[in-house]
Design a protein around this motif. Structure first.
Motif, PDB file in Angstrom:
ATOM      1  N   THR A  21      -2.400   5.768  -4.013  1.00  0.00           N
ATOM      2  CA  THR A  21      -2.547   4.268  -4.192  1.00  0.00           C
ATOM      3  C   THR A  21      -2.893   3.465  -2.992  1.00  0.00           C
ATOM      4  OG1 THR A  21      -0.103   4.161  -3.677  1.00  0.00           O
ATOM      5  CG2 THR A  21      -0.537   4.810  -5.986  1.00  0.00           C
TER       6      THR A  21
ATOM      7  N   GLY B  45      -2.076   0.457  -2.035  1.00  0.00           N
ATOM      8  CA  GLY B  45      -1.379  -0.508  -1.135  1.00  0.00           C
ATOM      9  C   GLY B  45      -1.777  -1.795  -1.209  1.00  0.00           C
TER      10      GLY B  45
ATOM     11  N   ALA C 187      -0.652  -4.262  -5.651  1.00  0.00           N
ATOM     12  CA  ALA C 187       0.087  -2.920  -5.213  1.00  0.00           C
ATOM     13  C   ALA C 187       1.062  -2.070  -5.799  1.00  0.00           C
ATOM     14  CB  ALA C 187       0.633  -3.404  -3.701  1.00  0.00           C
TER      15      ALA C 187
ATOM     16  N   TYR D 187      -0.586  -0.318  -8.797  1.00  0.00           N
ATOM     17  CA  TYR D 187      -1.339   0.913  -8.459  1.00  0.00           C
ATOM     18  C   TYR D 187       0.033   1.878  -8.369  1.00  0.00           C
ATOM     19  CZ  TYR D 187      -4.796  -2.467  -6.353  1.00  0.00           C
ATOM     20  OH  TYR D 187      -5.443  -3.390  -6.021  1.00  0.00           O
ATOM     21  N   VAL D 188       0.959   1.550  -7.840  1.00  0.00           N
ATOM     22  CA  VAL D 188       2.102   2.603  -7.952  1.00  0.00           C
ATOM     23  C   VAL D 188       2.447   2.776  -9.359  1.00  0.00           C
ATOM     24  CG1 VAL D 188       4.452   3.165  -7.189  1.00  0.00           C
ATOM     25  CG2 VAL D 188       2.907   2.186  -5.542  1.00  0.00           C
TER      26      VAL D 188
ATOM     27  N   ALA E 297       0.117   5.186 -10.749  1.00  0.00           N
ATOM     28  CA  ALA E 297       0.397   6.680 -10.389  1.00  0.00           C
ATOM     29  C   ALA E 297       1.655   7.506 -11.064  1.00  0.00           C
ATOM     30  CB  ALA E 297       0.537   6.599  -8.837  1.00  0.00           C
TER      31      ALA E 297
ATOM     32  N   ILE F  69       1.742  12.009  -5.411  1.00  0.00           N
ATOM     33  CA  ILE F  69       1.402  10.723  -4.941  1.00  0.00           C
ATOM     34  C   ILE F  69       1.393  10.308  -3.671  1.00  0.00           C
ATOM     35  CG2 ILE F  69       1.970   8.213  -5.335  1.00  0.00           C
ATOM     36  CD1 ILE F  69       3.433   8.925  -7.740  1.00  0.00           C
ATOM     37  N   CYS F  70       0.283   9.933  -3.005  1.00  0.00           N
ATOM     38  CA  CYS F  70       0.196   9.600  -1.512  1.00  0.00           C
ATOM     39  C   CYS F  70      -0.028   7.966  -1.505  1.00  0.00           C
ATOM     40  CB  CYS F  70      -0.831  10.220  -0.859  1.00  0.00           C
ATOM     41  SG  CYS F  70      -1.160   9.728   0.938  1.00  0.00           S
ATOM     42  N   THR F  71       0.967   7.306  -0.928  1.00  0.00           N
ATOM     43  CA  THR F  71       0.764   5.746  -0.734  1.00  0.00           C
ATOM     44  C   THR F  71       0.236   5.185   0.536  1.00  0.00           C
ATOM     45  OG1 THR F  71       2.872   5.534  -0.292  1.00  0.00           O
ATOM     46  CG2 THR F  71       2.627   5.789  -2.731  1.00  0.00           C
TER      47      THR F  71
ATOM     48  N   HIS G 128       8.423   0.851  -1.310  1.00  0.00           N
ATOM     49  CA  HIS G 128       7.935   1.976  -2.205  1.00  0.00           C
ATOM     50  C   HIS G 128       9.083   2.764  -2.868  1.00  0.00           C
ATOM     51  CE1 HIS G 128       3.701   1.836  -0.764  1.00  0.00           C
ATOM     52  NE2 HIS G 128       3.667   1.787  -1.976  1.00  0.00           N
TER      53      HIS G 128
ATOM     54  N   ARG H 170       6.209  12.386  -3.403  1.00  0.00           N
ATOM     55  CA  ARG H 170       5.477  11.166  -2.934  1.00  0.00           C
ATOM     56  C   ARG H 170       5.351  11.123  -1.208  1.00  0.00           C
ATOM     57  NH1 ARG H 170       7.872   6.455   0.021  1.00  0.00           N
ATOM     58  NH2 ARG H 170       5.906   5.131   0.455  1.00  0.00           N
TER      59      ARG H 170
ATOM     60  N   SER I 205       3.708   9.073   2.099  1.00  0.00           N
ATOM     61  CA  SER I 205       2.973   7.867   2.619  1.00  0.00           C
ATOM     62  C   SER I 205       2.888   7.783   4.100  1.00  0.00           C
ATOM     63  CB  SER I 205       3.907   6.668   2.427  1.00  0.00           C
ATOM     64  OG  SER I 205       3.556   5.509   2.673  1.00  0.00           O
TER      65      SER I 205
END
Length: 332
Positions: free
Chosen positions: A8, A10, A98, A101-102, A105, A117-119, A137, A295, A297
């Protein structure tokens, strides 16, 4: 099969698009995973141009349509932002985007179309201006997945930390901790590290007070009341959990190799040591989300002061992608 990692974007007014574009230059990313950006394609194109990266953005509707080849960034394009969105400014538009987007996902992860998921970082003020009143998040992900029992884990070279409490004031944090929460977080740490390949994780719990209370000399017996019963319960189930230990020496001992992970009692107790080891290598992991959703980040903010100037370092994003690939479920 390499896992599909949904990245995502951000807050696009910050460094998120830039660190994504830079991370996608790495051979290692494509060796470990199939990266899929979820955001605004034009923001990714603009960031790549500023950074001088020859990157073709492939707009897709579903993860199955991605090419997953170095030099091409596959992107689910939500197209929520104006092309001239200013860098380095708090924006309700960027905060709202933002969030979405999350949300997208999470939908993809819930439908098992992506493996993890990688934010990239968001800005809390912009998020609130955009109408989404969350501390960050972690709380967004918990609500979207209907998760009540979750925790924040931080990972840096030689140090992993998981938290009993995070985005609450110190007095509220101490009030919130109880034996059940202590046990559940120890269990989350144990299960997560087992999935990552550590057969018998060594888990050490921080004390709440200086010197972990030193047998009642400091505090009002919080360690014995709030921590010890949870530690003993976990140990009775065969988990290698010990403590509480004085925080002023525990992190040193863990970096030295005595333990695999530290259970911190509150936000700054855990975040401080990790960030001393280097923002560029820190990874934030949300543990315990329903559906087994993983997830990860970057462990830094939107860096509005350097956004759009080709100064952002992608090191933490590379580590976050590596950790997402490592922890992604293998049973798809």
């Amino acid at each position: 099969m390499r896992p599909i990692i949904g990245i995502t974007m951000g807050d696009a007014s910050g460094v998120g698009p830039e660190i994504i574009a830079k991370a996608l230059r790495s051979d290692r990313v494509y060796e470990q995973s199939r990266p899929l950006v979820i955001g605004d394609a034009k923001m990714l194109e603009r960031a790549a141009e500023i950074a001088g990266i020859p990157l073709r953005v492939n707009r897709v509707n579903l993860p199955s349509e991605g090419l997953y080849e170095k030099g091409t960034a596959d992107c689910i394009d939500l197209d929520l932002l104006p092309a001239d969105l200013p860098y380095g400014a708090v924006s309700a538009e960027a905060g709202n985007a933002a969030f979405h987007y999350v949300k997208r996902a999470v939908e993809l992860a819930t439908d098992r179309r992506i493996h993890a998921i990688c934010t990239a970082p968001l800005n809390k003020e912009a998020l609130h201006l955009g109408g989404h009143r969350y501390p960050g998040h972690t709380e967004i992900l918990a609500e979207l997945t209907g998760t009540k029992d979750y925790s924040m884990m931080l990972s840096a070279p030689k140090l992993k930390v998981i938290h009993l409490t995070t985005h609450v004031g110190l007095l509220k944090a101490i009030e919130t901790i109880d034996p059940e929460r202590t046990y559940r977080v120890i269990r989350l740490a144990h299960d997560t590290l087992r999935r990552a390949g550590i057969e018998r994780p060594r888990i050490a719990v921080c004390g709440i007070n200086p010197h972990a209370g030193e047998n009642g000399l400091f505090g009002n017996g919080e360690e014995e009341e709030k921590l010890v019963p949870g530690i003993r319960r976990a140990a009775s189930e065969g988990i290698d959990a010990t403590g509480p230990y004085p925080a002023d020496t525990l992190f040193f001992r863990t970096v030295r190799g005595d333990f695999d992970i530290v259970v911190a009692c509150y936000h700054d107790q855990g975040h401080g040591p990790v960030k001393v080891l280097g923002l560029e290598a820190g990874v934030n992991i949300t543990v315990g989300l329903n559906g087994g959703i993983i997830r990860t980040s970057v462990d830094h903010g939107t860096a509005f002061d350097i956004a759009g100037r080709n100064l952002a370092d992608e090191g933490s994003m590379l580590e976050a992608l590596r950790m997402a690939a490592e922890l992604a479920p293998k049973d798809f």
